[in-house]
Design a protein around this motif. Structure first.
Motif, PDB file in Angstrom:
ATOM      1  N   GLY A 150       0.831  -1.190   0.000  1.00  0.00           N
ATOM      2  CA  GLY A 150       0.000   0.000   0.000  1.00  0.00           C
ATOM      3  C   GLY A 150       0.861   1.233   0.000  1.00  0.00           C
ATOM      4  O   GLY A 150       1.981   1.223  -0.522  1.00  0.00           O
ATOM      5  N   SER A 191       2.903  10.787  -0.516  1.00  0.00           N
ATOM      6  CA  SER A 191       2.515   9.372  -0.537  1.00  0.00           C
ATOM      7  C   SER A 191       3.773   8.526  -0.619  1.00  0.00           C
ATOM      8  O   SER A 191       4.640   8.771  -1.472  1.00  0.00           O
ATOM      9  CB  SER A 191       1.603   9.075  -1.733  1.00  0.00           C
ATOM     10  OG  SER A 191       1.229   7.719  -1.745  1.00  0.00           O
ATOM     11  N   THR A 237     -13.665  -2.615   3.797  1.00  0.00           N
ATOM     12  CA  THR A 237     -12.868  -1.776   2.906  1.00  0.00           C
ATOM     13  C   THR A 237     -11.660  -2.550   2.431  1.00  0.00           C
ATOM     14  O   THR A 237     -11.140  -3.423   3.127  1.00  0.00           O
ATOM     15  CB  THR A 237     -12.415  -0.492   3.625  1.00  0.00           C
ATOM     16  OG1 THR A 237     -11.601   0.274   2.720  1.00  0.00           O
ATOM     17  CG2 THR A 237     -11.605  -0.810   4.859  1.00  0.00           C
ATOM     18  N   SER A 238     -11.245  -2.244   1.226  1.00  0.00           N
ATOM     19  CA  SER A 238     -10.048  -2.864   0.663  1.00  0.00           C
ATOM     20  C   SER A 238      -9.023  -1.799   0.298  1.00  0.00           C
ATOM     21  O   SER A 238      -8.206  -1.984  -0.589  1.00  0.00           O
ATOM     22  CB  SER A 238     -10.420  -3.690  -0.576  1.00  0.00           C
ATOM     23  OG  SER A 238     -11.060  -2.874  -1.547  1.00  0.00           O
ATOM     24  N   SER A 239      -9.091  -0.656   0.967  1.00  0.00           N
ATOM     25  CA  SER A 239      -8.183   0.448   0.679  1.00  0.00           C
ATOM     26  C   SER A 239      -6.739   0.049   0.954  1.00  0.00           C
ATOM     27  O   SER A 239      -6.446  -0.708   1.878  1.00  0.00           O
ATOM     28  CB  SER A 239      -8.539   1.666   1.537  1.00  0.00           C
ATOM     29  OG  SER A 239      -7.564   2.674   1.398  1.00  0.00           O
ATOM     30  N   ARG A 240      -5.843   0.525   0.111  1.00  0.00           N
ATOM     31  CA  ARG A 240      -4.411   0.248   0.269  1.00  0.00           C
ATOM     32  C   ARG A 240      -3.680   1.475   0.804  1.00  0.00           C
ATOM     33  O   ARG A 240      -2.503   1.662   0.544  1.00  0.00           O
ATOM     34  CB  ARG A 240      -3.815  -0.160  -1.079  1.00  0.00           C
ATOM     35  CG  ARG A 240      -4.329  -1.495  -1.587  1.00  0.00           C
ATOM     36  CD  ARG A 240      -3.754  -2.635  -0.774  1.00  0.00           C
ATOM     37  NE  ARG A 240      -4.310  -3.926  -1.154  1.00  0.00           N
ATOM     38  CZ  ARG A 240      -3.875  -5.086  -0.671  1.00  0.00           C
ATOM     39  NH1 ARG A 240      -2.891  -5.092   0.207  1.00  0.00           N
ATOM     40  NH2 ARG A 240      -4.431  -6.223  -1.024  1.00  0.00           N
ATOM     41  N   GLU A 241      -4.403   2.280   1.586  1.00  0.00           N
ATOM     42  CA  GLU A 241      -3.822   3.519   2.099  1.00  0.00           C
ATOM     43  C   GLU A 241      -3.657   3.454   3.608  1.00  0.00           C
ATOM     44  O   GLU A 241      -4.550   3.005   4.325  1.00  0.00           O
ATOM     45  CB  GLU A 241      -4.703   4.703   1.732  1.00  0.00           C
ATOM     46  CG  GLU A 241      -4.136   6.040   2.195  1.00  0.00           C
ATOM     47  CD  GLU A 241      -5.095   7.184   1.911  1.00  0.00           C
ATOM     48  OE1 GLU A 241      -4.612   8.287   1.642  1.00  0.00           O
ATOM     49  OE2 GLU A 241      -6.318   6.968   1.969  1.00  0.00           O
ATOM     50  N   ALA A 300      -6.604  -0.391   6.521  1.00  0.00           N
ATOM     51  CA  ALA A 300      -7.515  -1.516   6.303  1.00  0.00           C
ATOM     52  C   ALA A 300      -6.703  -2.791   6.148  1.00  0.00           C
ATOM     53  O   ALA A 300      -5.985  -2.972   5.164  1.00  0.00           O
ATOM     54  CB  ALA A 300      -8.361  -1.281   5.054  1.00  0.00           C
ATOM     55  N   GLN A 322      -9.736  -6.565   5.474  1.00  0.00           N
ATOM     56  CA  GLN A 322     -11.032  -5.962   5.152  1.00  0.00           C
ATOM     57  C   GLN A 322     -11.678  -5.250   6.346  1.00  0.00           C
ATOM     58  O   GLN A 322     -12.881  -4.982   6.337  1.00  0.00           O
ATOM     59  CB  GLN A 322     -11.991  -7.019   4.596  1.00  0.00           C
ATOM     60  CG  GLN A 322     -11.506  -7.616   3.278  1.00  0.00           C
ATOM     61  CD  GLN A 322     -12.500  -8.585   2.683  1.00  0.00           C
ATOM     62  OE1 GLN A 322     -13.348  -9.125   3.371  1.00  0.00           O
ATOM     63  NE2 GLN A 322     -12.387  -8.808   1.381  1.00  0.00           N
ATOM     64  N   THR A 379     -11.124  -1.857   8.990  1.00  0.00           N
ATOM     65  CA  THR A 379     -10.340  -0.670   9.302  1.00  0.00           C
ATOM     66  C   THR A 379      -9.864  -0.731  10.742  1.00  0.00           C
ATOM     67  O   THR A 379     -10.648  -0.995  11.654  1.00  0.00           O
ATOM     68  CB  THR A 379     -11.169   0.602   9.084  1.00  0.00           C
ATOM     69  OG1 THR A 379     -11.580   0.660   7.716  1.00  0.00           O
ATOM     70  CG2 THR A 379     -10.356   1.844   9.414  1.00  0.00           C
TER      71      THR A 379
END
Length: 323
Positions: free
Chosen positions: A7, A15, A85-89, A141, A144, A146
């Motif tokens: 991520g 970033s 959520t599948s966010s890579r942040e 995340a 899946q 948070t």
């Protein structure tokens, strides 16, 4: 190490692409539940508590038990509707003083490695955390869900430590009655603290329980107290390493005993037929060799006829040339 997640750390407009590695591993000693009589492993069946019948995996669902003991069945469709959520942040929410976070909140630690393109901003974030003596509170995340976590620096590497939610920390429900504490007792306690004061070094401590278990198991193996089961199964983690070490101990014990005993006798018995078998084959070859000359005797005349025929042909050819 193998990266388990990829991520980017984001703070402001910066970033930092990173890889996530598990920073810890358990070296706890693992035991198997076995039948004391023969060493066979104990198997467990999935049995329904109501009808007593075994339940197949396909018929197993998730259930949530309410406070009054009622069970609510949740289907796969119900689970799909839950927020995930599948966010890579890894989003930095704020930078806080390191001493403001209770260590009890820390759960699991991960190392963050920068991708090549993120090496410079990674170094800048690391230096900023060190100079400010602060931790970065982040949301991330994982699996899946948070989670709240912190970023801190350890040995020039940024470490992400997931945190428990505040309501997951239990409050003590007992009171402590100390009675009267005298000044002399407090002074003596302070003197004791000063006497044992020092710097923490994790290398000074070791898991003596694991070492004692390995020594105990090794002694039993060398003493022949081993249950030999018909089949062996694969294990994982430190159990595999322990079994490998125990196998070497068994081999060393056999060598030290000179392979005497029932097992050595059985091995010697297996070698006897192997030595006799070649002797029979040799005798068979000798018998065949004796019969061969008798069978090939007529064959020796054939070359003679062919030779005579060749000589006759040669004489005729010479006669034609002479004429």
């Amino acid at each position: 190490m193998r990266a388990i997640w990829k991520g980017a750390v984001s703070f402001g407009l910066v970033s930092v692409p990173v890889k996530l590695y598990s920073a810890t591993e358990s070296h706890d000693v693992s035991f198997r539940q076995v039948h004391a009589k023969d060493g066979g492993r104990i198997k467990y069946q999935r049995v329904c508590s109501i009808d007593g019948e075994e339940v197949a995996y396909a018929d197993i669902a998730k259930g949530y038990e309410t406070e009054d003991g009622e069970m609510v069945i949740l289907s796969d469709d119900d689970m799909a509707e839950l927020p995930s959520t599948s966010s890579r942040e890894i989003a930095v929410e704020k930078f806080v003083p390191s001493n403001q976070i209770d260590p009890m909140l820390f759960e699991k630690s991960y190392y963050l490695e920068p991708e090549k393109s993120g090496a410079k901003p990674y170094a800048l974030l690391r230096q900023a955390l060190q100079d400010a003596d602060r931790m970065a509170v982040v949301t991330v995340a994982l699996r899946q869900r948070t989670s709240v976590a912190v970023l801190r620096v350890r040995d020039d590497v940024i470490v992400l430590q997931t945190m428990m939610w505040p309501d997951e920390i239990r409050r003590p429900d007992f009171s402590i009655e100390t009675g009267e504490v005298k000044d002399a007792e407090v002074k003596m306690a302070n003197m004791l603290v000063e006497t044992l004061a020092g710097d923490f070094d994790a290398e000074e401590f070791e898991d003596d329980y694991a070492g004692a278990v390995e020594a105990l198991v090794k002694a039993k193996v060398e003493g022949g107290e081993v249950k030999r089961t018909p089949t062996s199964t694969k294990s994982s983690g430190e159990v595999v390493d322990l079994l490998a070490a125990l196998q070497r101990s068994v081999d060393a014990a056999k060598t030290a005993r000179g392979e005497t005993g029932a097992e050595a006798g059985e091995e010697a018995g297996e070698e006897e037929p192997a030595k006799k078998a070649p002797a029979k084959k040799t005798a068979a070859k000798k018998s065949t060799t004796k019969k061969t000359p008798a069978k090939k005797a007529p064959a020796k005349k054939a070359p003679a006829k062919k030779t005579a025929a060749k000589k006759s042909t040669t004489k005729k050819a010479a006669a034609k040339k002479a004429s």
